[in-house]
Design a protein around this motif. Structure first.
Motif, PDB file in Angstrom:
ATOM      1  N   ALA A 117       0.837  -1.193   0.000  1.00 57.48           N
ATOM      2  CA  ALA A 117       0.000   0.000   0.000  1.00 57.48           C
ATOM      3  C   ALA A 117       0.867   1.237   0.000  1.00 57.48           C
ATOM      4  CB  ALA A 117      -0.918   0.006   1.226  1.00 57.48           C
ATOM      5  N   GLY A 118       0.460   2.231  -0.772  1.00 55.02           N
ATOM      6  CA  GLY A 118       1.202   3.476  -0.838  1.00 55.02           C
ATOM      7  C   GLY A 118       0.568   4.409  -1.848  1.00 55.02           C
ATOM      8  N   PRO A 119       1.191   5.552  -2.138  1.00 57.78           N
ATOM      9  CA  PRO A 119       0.643   6.511  -3.090  1.00 57.78           C
ATOM     10  C   PRO A 119       0.427   5.925  -4.477  1.00 57.78           C
ATOM     11  CG  PRO A 119       2.439   7.488  -1.831  1.00 57.78           C
ATOM     12  CD  PRO A 119       2.442   6.030  -1.515  1.00 57.78           C
ATOM     13  N   GLY A 120       1.208   4.890  -4.828  1.00 58.93           N
ATOM     14  CA  GLY A 120       1.079   4.278  -6.140  1.00 58.93           C
ATOM     15  C   GLY A 120      -0.043   3.285  -6.259  1.00 58.93           C
ATOM     16  N   GLY A 121      -0.695   2.946  -5.145  1.00 57.89           N
ATOM     17  CA  GLY A 121      -1.814   2.010  -5.207  1.00 57.89           C
ATOM     18  C   GLY A 121      -1.803   0.990  -4.092  1.00 57.89           C
ATOM     19  N   ILE A 122      -2.747   0.054  -4.181  1.00 54.42           N
ATOM     20  CA  ILE A 122      -2.934  -0.973  -3.151  1.00 54.42           C
ATOM     21  C   ILE A 122      -2.980  -2.341  -3.820  1.00 54.42           C
ATOM     22  CG2 ILE A 122      -4.455  -1.858  -1.340  1.00 54.42           C
ATOM     23  CD1 ILE A 122      -3.569   0.798  -0.517  1.00 54.42           C
ATOM     24  N   ARG A 188      -5.242   1.608  -8.355  1.00 53.99           N
ATOM     25  CA  ARG A 188      -4.452   2.816  -8.222  1.00 53.99           C
ATOM     26  C   ARG A 188      -5.273   4.011  -8.701  1.00 53.99           C
ATOM     27  NH1 ARG A 188      -5.196  -0.532 -11.879  1.00 53.99           N
ATOM     28  NH2 ARG A 188      -3.421  -1.704 -11.110  1.00 53.99           N
ATOM     29  N   VAL A 189      -4.830   5.204  -8.319  1.00 52.25           N
ATOM     30  CA  VAL A 189      -5.464   6.437  -8.786  1.00 52.25           C
ATOM     31  C   VAL A 189      -5.163   6.596 -10.269  1.00 52.25           C
ATOM     32  CG1 VAL A 189      -5.496   8.947  -8.627  1.00 52.25           C
ATOM     33  CG2 VAL A 189      -5.371   7.569  -6.540  1.00 52.25           C
ATOM     34  N   ASP A 190      -6.205   6.814 -11.051  1.00 51.00           N
ATOM     35  CA  ASP A 190      -6.043   7.019 -12.483  1.00 51.00           C
ATOM     36  C   ASP A 190      -5.843   8.499 -12.797  1.00 51.00           C
ATOM     37  OD1 ASP A 190      -6.282   5.981 -15.314  1.00 51.00           O
ATOM     38  OD2 ASP A 190      -7.914   7.445 -15.313  1.00 51.00           O
ATOM     39  N   ARG A 191      -6.681   9.347 -12.195  1.00 48.19           N
ATOM     40  CA  ARG A 191      -6.531  10.795 -12.393  1.00 48.19           C
ATOM     41  C   ARG A 191      -7.321  11.531 -11.328  1.00 48.19           C
ATOM     42  NH1 ARG A 191     -10.487   9.121 -15.869  1.00 48.19           N
ATOM     43  NH2 ARG A 191     -12.318  10.486 -16.139  1.00 48.19           N
TER      44      ARG A 191
END
Length: 226
Positions: A117-122, A188-191
Motif C-alpha cells: 500500500a502506498g501513493p502508487g496504489g494498493i 491505483r489512482v487514475d486521475r
C-alpha cells in the motif's frame, strides 16, 4: 483509517506500506466523517471473528436433519443472549477497527490482507469462501463490488486524498471468479479532477488472468456532508 499497525500475512510477512502521502488531519477538515482509530484487541477477538466466518460458511452449505438445525438454533440463541448486552455504537466496538485482522475484523468485509500500500496504489490477496457462493462454484457477482469498493477507500487514503465517498463504481466481469482459490486485487489512482478521484482496479488469478476490473469515482466530502 488512522491505523499504525498493519496486518500480517499468513506466512508471517508484513505488507510493504508507504504512508508518505497520508494526512490524518483530513478527518477533521473535510466533511462530517468521524475520525477512526485502531481498536486495541485481546487474544480472543481474532479467533472469534474467524469462527463466525466459518459459521457463515457452514450456514450456507450444511445438509442436516431438522433436529441438528434445532440444536444449532438453540446454540445460536445462546450466543445472541451472551452478546446482546454488549451491543455498542459505531466506532466503539473492535469490528472494522481491528486493522491487524483480515477484513479489519468486520464480518461484512471480505477477509483479504494488504500486501502492498502506498501513493502508487494498493495490492491485496485473499480468496472467496463458501459463504460467497453465487452458483456453480463461482463467487456471487455482488461480492466483487464490495471488494472493489473497500479497495477504493484504501487507495484514496494512501494517495493522500481528502475524505471521500463512492460516487460511481462500474465493474466488468471478465471471467468466472472461483471460490477457495488464491486471488489478488490491485488498484491505483487514475486521475484527479478537483474533488474527484478516479480509480481503476482489477482482480486477477494466480496465472495473472483478469477475472474482473472496475472503474470508480470517489468524491471529496464537503464540510457539511456526513
Amino acid at each position: 483509517m488512522n491505523e499504525r499497525v498493519e496486518p500480517v500475512s499468513e506466512n508471517g510477512a508484513r505488507p510493504r506500506i508507504d504512508r508518505s502521502m497520508v494526512d490524518e488531519s483530513r478527518y477533521e477538515k473535510h466533511g462530517g466523517f468521524p475520525k477512526v482509530s485502531r481498536a486495541r484487541i485481546g487474544d480472543n477477538f481474532g479467533p472469534f471473528v474467524e469462527a463466525m466466518r466459518t459459521l457463515q460458511d457452514l450456514a450456507v452449505c450444511v445438509d442436516a436433519s431438522d433436529e441438528v438445525f434445532g440444536a444449532a438454533l438453540a446454540k445460536a440463541n445462546e450466543l445472541v443472549d451472551l452478546l446482546e448486552p454488549h451491543r455498542a455504537p459505531e466506532l466503539q466496538g473492535p469490528a472494522g477497527r481491528a486493522v491487524e485482522l483480515p477484513g479489519r475484523g468486520n464480518l461484512l468485509l471480505l477477509p483479504w490482507r494488504t500486501v502492498e500500500a502506498g501513493p502508487g496504489g494498493i495490492t491485496m490477496a485473499g480468496e472467496f469462501r463458501r459463504y460467497h457462493l453465487g452458483g456453480n462454484g463461482a463467487a456471487h457477482g455482488g461480492v466483487l463490488p464490495l471488494l472493489f469498493d473497500d479497495l477504493l477507500g484504501m487507495i484514496v487514503h494512501y494517495a493522500g486524498r481528502p475524505i471521500s465517498r463512492t460516487a460511481y463504481l462500474h465493474v466488468n466481469y471478465r471471467k468466472i471468479t472461483p471460490l477457495e482459490t488464491p486471488l489478488t486485487v490491485r488498484g491505483r489512482v487514475d486521475r484527479i479532477e478537483g474533488r474527484k478521484t478516479f480509480i481503476t482496479a482489477e482482480l486477477v488469478d494466480e496465472q495473472g488472468e483478469t477475472l474482473a476490473d472496475c472503474e470508480g469515482l470517489m468524491v471529496q466530502l464537503l464540510p457539511w456532508q456526513p
